[in-house]
Design an enzyme around this catalytic site. Sequence first.
Site, PDB file in Angstrom:
ATOM      1  N   ASP A   9      -1.370   1.055  -0.430  1.00 47.67           N
ATOM      2  CA  ASP A   9      -2.499   0.645   0.410  1.00 47.67           C
ATOM      3  C   ASP A   9      -2.829   1.641   1.538  1.00 47.67           C
ATOM      4  O   ASP A   9      -2.089   1.761   2.521  1.00 47.67           O
ATOM      5  CB  ASP A   9      -2.227  -0.738   1.007  1.00 47.67           C
ATOM      6  N   ASN A  41      -7.486  -1.767   1.957  1.00 45.61           N
ATOM      7  CA  ASN A  41      -7.519  -1.688   3.424  1.00 45.61           C
ATOM      8  C   ASN A  41      -8.138  -0.376   3.912  1.00 45.61           C
ATOM      9  O   ASN A  41      -7.979  -0.007   5.078  1.00 45.61           O
ATOM     10  CB  ASN A  41      -6.099  -1.778   4.004  1.00 45.61           C
ATOM     11  N   HIS A  69      -7.841  -8.283   0.048  1.00 46.56           N
ATOM     12  CA  HIS A  69      -8.759  -7.793   1.090  1.00 46.56           C
ATOM     13  C   HIS A  69     -10.015  -7.113   0.546  1.00 46.56           C
ATOM     14  O   HIS A  69     -10.853  -6.683   1.332  1.00 46.56           O
ATOM     15  CB  HIS A  69      -8.027  -6.837   2.033  1.00 46.56           C
ATOM     16  N   HIS A 153      -0.367  -7.113  -7.110  1.00 51.02           N
ATOM     17  CA  HIS A 153      -0.584  -7.227  -5.669  1.00 51.02           C
ATOM     18  C   HIS A 153      -0.098  -8.594  -5.207  1.00 51.02           C
ATOM     19  O   HIS A 153      -0.734  -9.611  -5.472  1.00 51.02           O
ATOM     20  CB  HIS A 153      -2.088  -7.059  -5.415  1.00 51.02           C
ATOM     21  N   HIS A 178       0.812  -4.777  -1.576  1.00 51.70           N
ATOM     22  CA  HIS A 178       0.388  -5.849  -0.662  1.00 51.70           C
ATOM     23  C   HIS A 178       1.244  -5.998   0.582  1.00 51.70           C
ATOM     24  O   HIS A 178       0.699  -6.257   1.652  1.00 51.70           O
ATOM     25  CB  HIS A 178       0.272  -7.219  -1.355  1.00 51.70           C
ATOM     26  N   HIS A 180       2.876  -3.755   2.220  1.00 53.71           N
ATOM     27  CA  HIS A 180       2.773  -2.536   3.041  1.00 53.71           C
ATOM     28  C   HIS A 180       4.141  -1.994   3.450  1.00 53.71           C
ATOM     29  O   HIS A 180       4.215  -1.092   4.275  1.00 53.71           O
ATOM     30  CB  HIS A 180       1.907  -2.759   4.289  1.00 53.71           C
TER      31      HIS A 180
END
Length: 260
Positions: A9, A41, A69, A153, A178, A180
């Site tokens: 991401d 993101n 997102h 994810h 997802h 991070h």
Amino acid sequence: MVNLLFIGDVFGSPGREFLKLHLPSLISRYEANFVVVNGENAAGGNGLTPEVAQELFSYGVDVLTSGNHIWDKKEILPVMDTEQRILRPLNYPPGIPGRGSGVFQSRDGDPVGVINVCGRVFSPQNLDCPFRALDVEISRLKTITPVILVDFHAEATSEKVAAGWYVDGRVSALLGTHTHVQTADEIVLPNGTGYITDVGMTGSYEGVIGVKKDIILKHFLTQLPVRHEAAKGKRQLSGVFCRIDSSGKCEKIERILIRE
Ligand SMILES: [Fe+2]
Ligand SMILES: [Fe+2]
């Protein structure tokens, strides 16, 4: 042979700038011929815009996967049906914009299938079963190419680990996104599927999973809603490299973490 680079991401401009800085040398170091980036993101930390997507493609990205997102910036909706290189999770309800999978070409002309799916554990969305969605989509893509990559994810490590076992031998790699936060469990599973629970995030690591730390601390201390802003400061790039043979088996998976 597909030499896949998958970058986790990309968060806001810090993530995009750090990707731009390091992607050319990663491509040459790994002789990568296919580059996938999770872009959910990439625009200010929330969502993706057509301009930001084009910026990422200009750096050498072949496909943008996403996640929950992807819907945050409405500007992306009109292009999701026309820009084939942007994927959204497969297991959202039918009839929504975009596609959850596609078959693309490596720079050496090999077809590569990419599937993007969301987990359900600890997810606020009520999505279709990702396992059954994978069954259908893997069978469909298998008729086109043996090389298939899944971006799974999801929040829960258990759901991603289970998904890895579920598709072992049926796809070339299942890579989690997802959270991070990169996990150190990369492995080639016994039947030839490259796996990692989470690839991690590309952006500033002097924040809370990409967001300014003061904002997130305020939220935890007050429980009041806050507006997210991308953290500034030192940056990182998180990813994995997978070498995939012509039969679709992953020969090697290597975790990548570059920090400044
Ligand atoms: Fe994300
Ligand atoms: Fe996400």
